[in-house]
Design an enzyme around this catalytic site. Sequence first.
Site, PDB file in Angstrom:
ATOM      1  N   CYS A   1      42.107  48.374  45.238  1.00 49.95           N
ATOM      2  CA  CYS A   1      40.777  48.393  45.828  1.00 49.95           C
ATOM      3  C   CYS A   1      39.836  47.973  44.714  1.00 49.95           C
ATOM      4  CB  CYS A   1      40.473  49.802  46.322  1.00 49.95           C
ATOM      5  SG  CYS A   1      38.925  49.977  47.158  1.00 49.95           S
TER       6      CYS A   1
ATOM      7  N   ALA B   1      42.167  52.412  42.770  1.00 53.59           N
ATOM      8  CA  ALA B   1      40.774  51.954  42.770  1.00 53.59           C
ATOM      9  C   ALA B   1      40.434  51.422  41.387  1.00 53.59           C
ATOM     10  CB  ALA B   1      39.842  53.091  43.144  1.00 53.59           C
ATOM     11  N   GLU B   2      39.948  50.202  41.338  1.00 56.27           N
ATOM     12  CA  GLU B   2      39.557  49.566  40.079  1.00 56.27           C
ATOM     13  C   GLU B   2      38.048  49.565  39.951  1.00 56.27           C
ATOM     14  OE1 GLU B   2      41.146  45.672  40.594  1.00 56.27           O
ATOM     15  OE2 GLU B   2      43.207  46.324  40.265  1.00 56.27           O
ATOM     16  N   GLY B   3      37.571  49.643  38.740  1.00 55.99           N
ATOM     17  CA  GLY B   3      36.136  49.534  38.496  1.00 55.99           C
ATOM     18  C   GLY B   3      35.364  50.811  38.759  1.00 55.99           C
ATOM     19  N   VAL B   4      36.025  51.965  38.640  1.00 59.46           N
ATOM     20  CA  VAL B   4      35.342  53.240  38.853  1.00 59.46           C
ATOM     21  C   VAL B   4      34.496  53.533  37.611  1.00 59.46           C
ATOM     22  CG1 VAL B   4      35.637  55.697  39.330  1.00 59.46           C
ATOM     23  CG2 VAL B   4      37.221  54.026  40.324  1.00 59.46           C
TER      24      VAL B   4
END
Length: 92
Positions: free
Chosen positions: A14, A48-51
């Site tokens: 994601c 989840a990427e970029g959290v």
Amino acid sequence: SIRSEMRNCSKGGCGMTVVSNIGVKPSDAAIVQTIIAMGGSLGLEVIAEGVETEAQRAFLERHGCTIYQGYLFGKPMPLAEFERVLTQVLPV
């Protein structure tokens, strides 16, 4: 774009574009929820990427995504430095 996010979704990811807009654009929050649900239905672990914020992480966790990466947890670093940090936080 939605198309690239759905392509990433098929790999269990994601991406940063929609994650960064959680709490900003309701449509992106809905997309993230859908990706998490779809991944769960397919038996995939969703990453989840970029959290970048605790609010984003909490949103993801509330919706069933518990694997994340991003600046909230650390900036990119060389492998040797990562290994050093890892040995400090995990018992050997």
